[in-house]
Design a protein around this motif. Sequence first.
Motif, PDB file in Angstrom:
ATOM      1  N   HIS A 164      -1.917   3.722  -4.203  1.00  0.00           N
ATOM      2  CA  HIS A 164      -1.555   2.605  -5.082  1.00  0.00           C
ATOM      3  C   HIS A 164      -1.501   1.335  -4.230  1.00  0.00           C
ATOM      4  O   HIS A 164      -1.017   1.366  -3.099  1.00  0.00           O
ATOM      5  CB  HIS A 164      -0.193   2.827  -5.728  1.00  0.00           C
ATOM      6  CG  HIS A 164      -0.165   3.970  -6.678  1.00  0.00           C
ATOM      7  ND1 HIS A 164       0.989   4.483  -7.190  1.00  0.00           N
ATOM      8  CD2 HIS A 164      -1.159   4.720  -7.212  1.00  0.00           C
ATOM      9  CE1 HIS A 164       0.725   5.488  -7.996  1.00  0.00           C
ATOM     10  NE2 HIS A 164      -0.579   5.652  -8.022  1.00  0.00           N
ATOM     11  N   ARG A 165      -1.993   0.236  -4.800  1.00  0.00           N
ATOM     12  CA  ARG A 165      -1.982  -1.055  -4.106  1.00  0.00           C
ATOM     13  C   ARG A 165      -1.480  -2.137  -5.050  1.00  0.00           C
ATOM     14  O   ARG A 165      -1.819  -2.137  -6.232  1.00  0.00           O
ATOM     15  CB  ARG A 165      -3.393  -1.426  -3.652  1.00  0.00           C
ATOM     16  CG  ARG A 165      -3.943  -0.553  -2.570  1.00  0.00           C
ATOM     17  CD  ARG A 165      -5.367  -1.000  -2.217  1.00  0.00           C
ATOM     18  NE  ARG A 165      -5.878  -0.262  -1.094  1.00  0.00           N
ATOM     19  CZ  ARG A 165      -6.520   0.892  -1.187  1.00  0.00           C
ATOM     20  NH1 ARG A 165      -6.743   1.422  -2.368  1.00  0.00           N
ATOM     21  NH2 ARG A 165      -6.950   1.507  -0.111  1.00  0.00           N
ATOM     22  N   TRP A 166      -0.696  -3.082  -4.493  1.00  0.00           N
ATOM     23  CA  TRP A 166      -0.223  -4.226  -5.258  1.00  0.00           C
ATOM     24  C   TRP A 166      -0.311  -5.463  -4.385  1.00  0.00           C
ATOM     25  O   TRP A 166      -0.192  -5.386  -3.170  1.00  0.00           O
ATOM     26  CB  TRP A 166       1.241  -4.061  -5.670  1.00  0.00           C
ATOM     27  CG  TRP A 166       1.519  -2.871  -6.509  1.00  0.00           C
ATOM     28  CD1 TRP A 166       1.439  -2.781  -7.869  1.00  0.00           C
ATOM     29  CD2 TRP A 166       1.952  -1.588  -6.064  1.00  0.00           C
ATOM     30  NE1 TRP A 166       1.793  -1.522  -8.279  1.00  0.00           N
ATOM     31  CE2 TRP A 166       2.112  -0.764  -7.194  1.00  0.00           C
ATOM     32  CE3 TRP A 166       2.219  -1.028  -4.810  1.00  0.00           C
ATOM     33  CZ2 TRP A 166       2.528   0.553  -7.110  1.00  0.00           C
ATOM     34  CZ3 TRP A 166       2.623   0.285  -4.727  1.00  0.00           C
ATOM     35  CH2 TRP A 166       2.779   1.057  -5.877  1.00  0.00           C
ATOM     36  N   ARG A 167      -0.484  -6.611  -5.020  1.00  0.00           N
ATOM     37  CA  ARG A 167      -0.453  -7.919  -4.349  1.00  0.00           C
ATOM     38  C   ARG A 167       0.646  -8.751  -5.003  1.00  0.00           C
ATOM     39  O   ARG A 167       0.712  -8.830  -6.223  1.00  0.00           O
ATOM     40  CB  ARG A 167      -1.777  -8.675  -4.517  1.00  0.00           C
ATOM     41  CG  ARG A 167      -2.868  -8.138  -3.641  1.00  0.00           C
ATOM     42  CD  ARG A 167      -4.146  -8.959  -3.852  1.00  0.00           C
ATOM     43  NE  ARG A 167      -5.112  -8.546  -2.859  1.00  0.00           N
ATOM     44  CZ  ARG A 167      -5.843  -9.371  -2.139  1.00  0.00           C
ATOM     45  NH1 ARG A 167      -5.774 -10.672  -2.334  1.00  0.00           N
ATOM     46  NH2 ARG A 167      -6.677  -8.909  -1.240  1.00  0.00           N
ATOM     47  N   PHE A 168       1.460  -9.360  -4.162  1.00  0.00           N
ATOM     48  CA  PHE A 168       2.520 -10.232  -4.656  1.00  0.00           C
ATOM     49  C   PHE A 168       2.415 -11.575  -3.966  1.00  0.00           C
ATOM     50  O   PHE A 168       2.129 -11.641  -2.775  1.00  0.00           O
ATOM     51  CB  PHE A 168       3.910  -9.641  -4.354  1.00  0.00           C
ATOM     52  CG  PHE A 168       4.207  -8.388  -5.124  1.00  0.00           C
ATOM     53  CD1 PHE A 168       4.814  -8.468  -6.363  1.00  0.00           C
ATOM     54  CD2 PHE A 168       3.881  -7.149  -4.609  1.00  0.00           C
ATOM     55  CE1 PHE A 168       5.096  -7.308  -7.071  1.00  0.00           C
ATOM     56  CE2 PHE A 168       4.151  -5.984  -5.304  1.00  0.00           C
ATOM     57  CZ  PHE A 168       4.764  -6.070  -6.537  1.00  0.00           C
ATOM     58  N   TRP A 184       0.875  -1.168   0.000  1.00  0.00           N
ATOM     59  CA  TRP A 184       0.000   0.000   0.000  1.00  0.00           C
ATOM     60  C   TRP A 184       0.910   1.215   0.000  1.00  0.00           C
ATOM     61  O   TRP A 184       1.790   1.330   0.858  1.00  0.00           O
ATOM     62  CB  TRP A 184      -0.865  -0.048   1.239  1.00  0.00           C
ATOM     63  CG  TRP A 184      -1.802   1.084   1.481  1.00  0.00           C
ATOM     64  CD1 TRP A 184      -3.135   1.104   1.195  1.00  0.00           C
ATOM     65  CD2 TRP A 184      -1.522   2.343   2.099  1.00  0.00           C
ATOM     66  NE1 TRP A 184      -3.696   2.296   1.598  1.00  0.00           N
ATOM     67  CE2 TRP A 184      -2.705   3.083   2.159  1.00  0.00           C
ATOM     68  CE3 TRP A 184      -0.365   2.929   2.611  1.00  0.00           C
ATOM     69  CZ2 TRP A 184      -2.790   4.353   2.702  1.00  0.00           C
ATOM     70  CZ3 TRP A 184      -0.438   4.200   3.146  1.00  0.00           C
ATOM     71  CH2 TRP A 184      -1.645   4.896   3.189  1.00  0.00           C
TER      72      TRP A 184
END
Length: 82
Positions: A75-79, A7
């Motif tokens: 901004h959001r990312w999933r790894f 996040w």
Amino acid sequence: MTVALMWEAKAAEGRGGELLDWARAQQPASPPERREDFTAPGGRVLVITWWPGDLSADLPELPDPPRELTARPVHRWRFEQV
């Protein structure tokens, strides 16, 4: 399997400390396995949390902060760990 949620938000001018304080205060009902908070020049705040599961898991995301604290959308990312 482990999923890392990232996040990232950019603070409004002069509000980096407030944004960091707000982000640190956001705690899900069920805590993650691990959490780290970071800052960067320009008032950016990054929070990474680690959770058991896979990319399709329903995991608690950090919410959007109050609009007056940010200069742009979060901004959001999933790894997924490999």
